[in-house]
Scaffold this motif. Sequence first.
Motif, short mmCIF file in Angstrom:
data_model
loop_
_atom_site.label_atom_id
_atom_site.label_comp_id
_atom_site.label_asym_id
_atom_site.label_seq_id
_atom_site.Cartn_x
_atom_site.Cartn_y
_atom_site.Cartn_z
N ARG A 136 0.87 -1.18 0.00
CA ARG A 136 0.00 0.00 0.00
C ARG A 136 0.91 1.23 0.00
O ARG A 136 1.90 1.26 0.72
N ARG A 137 0.52 2.20 -0.80
CA ARG A 137 1.36 3.40 -0.88
C ARG A 137 0.53 4.62 -0.49
O ARG A 137 -0.57 4.81 -1.00
N ASP A 146 -6.02 5.69 -6.03
CA ASP A 146 -7.22 4.85 -5.94
C ASP A 146 -8.22 5.46 -4.96
O ASP A 146 -9.42 5.25 -5.08
N LEU A 151 -6.66 2.63 5.61
CA LEU A 151 -5.89 1.94 4.56
C LEU A 151 -6.33 0.49 4.44
O LEU A 151 -6.47 -0.05 3.34
N GLU A 152 -6.54 -0.16 5.60
CA GLU A 152 -6.97 -1.57 5.57
C GLU A 152 -8.35 -1.69 4.92
O GLU A 152 -8.60 -2.58 4.11
N LEU A 191 -8.01 -0.13 0.91
CA LEU A 191 -7.09 -0.78 -0.04
C LEU A 191 -6.78 -2.19 0.47
O LEU A 191 -5.62 -2.51 0.78
N SER A 226 -6.39 -4.95 -1.00
CA SER A 226 -5.38 -5.72 -1.75
C SER A 226 -4.33 -4.80 -2.38
O SER A 226 -3.81 -5.06 -3.45
N GLY A 227 -4.03 -3.68 -1.71
CA GLY A 227 -2.97 -2.79 -2.16
C GLY A 227 -3.49 -1.66 -3.03
O GLY A 227 -4.67 -1.62 -3.39
N GLY A 228 -2.58 -0.73 -3.39
CA GLY A 228 -2.96 0.42 -4.21
C GLY A 228 -2.44 1.71 -3.60
O GLY A 228 -1.60 1.69 -2.68
N GLN A 229 -2.93 2.83 -4.14
CA GLN A 229 -2.39 4.13 -3.73
C GLN A 229 -3.47 5.01 -3.09
O GLN A 229 -4.52 5.23 -3.69
N ILE A 289 3.58 -0.72 4.26
CA ILE A 289 3.13 0.58 3.72
C ILE A 289 4.37 1.40 3.35
O ILE A 289 5.35 1.42 4.09
#
Length: 254
Positions: free
Chosen positions: A2-3, A29, A95-96, A99, A101-104, A133
């Motif tokens: 995650r970014r 995202d 964030l959890e 996102l 499964s990840g992303g920005q 992160i």
Amino acid sequence: MRRLRIIGIGVGDPGFVTADAAQAMRELDVVFVLDKSGPAHELTLARQAVLEHFVPEPPRVVVIPDPPRDRQDPDYEGAVHRWREARVDVLVEALENELPSGGQAGILVWGDPSLYDGAIRVARDLVARDPQIEFDVIAGISSIHALCARHRIPLNRVSGAVEITTGRRLKEAWPEGVDDVFIMLDSHLVCREYAGEEIDIYWGAYLGTQDEILVAGRLGEKIDEIQRLRDEARERKGWVMDSYLLRRNPADAT
Ligand SMILES: C[S@@+](CC[C@H](N)C(=O)[O-])C[C@H]1O[C@@H](n2cnc3c(N)ncnc32)[C@H](O)[C@@H]1O
């Protein structure tokens, strides 16, 4: 992975948004807005307007109520620390949730993120807590740069030093070893205490917005006008955001 992207968006005018910031906004995202209730809510709306200006189909915006900060707490440093921890908690959760499964995700910071803003510290704490992160920072046009550009002045004198500080510190004392002082976060125009000295002031409120007000001149001659304009604007809008440069002994080399 995650970014988290900390994106400086300048102080209101879309013209202050850099190409890097615009590009970063397009890649997001989700946008997190740490919303302060009350008058500062208008700044939240201003951030959203900047986003929509550059990203016609903006990513989803998740408004996270900013945890309250205890401004009456005599333990100033402790109160700020606890507030930062609370902000990390809400961001980890966001964030959890947003996102999985990840992303920005992006945080749009007023002005430049390196200047009197907590987002970078929160991001550093966040990364320390969760190594999955990562974060980066996109520079923005700060109120310092906006003020100097609007008044058409250089920030420093030739080879000179400038201190950037707060109204709270100026109230304690004029900073040692400098004649040029840039004041932020001053809700009481504490510069009035220096009105008898040879000092020029370059003042600006709501820089970069349609409500922008500028006044420049000898501090002693301008302070009442600035006070009046500031009081009227605060009355009208419910909040005011202003900054100023004080230049002592202005006849010396510029
Ligand atoms: C929490 S700091 C944030 C500074 C911001 N990161 C920047 O780069 O300018 C808020 C202070 O910045 C200054 N400020 C921010 N935006 C401003 C604006 N549009 N006009 C005048 N001063 C501004 C004010 O001194 C305000 O009290």
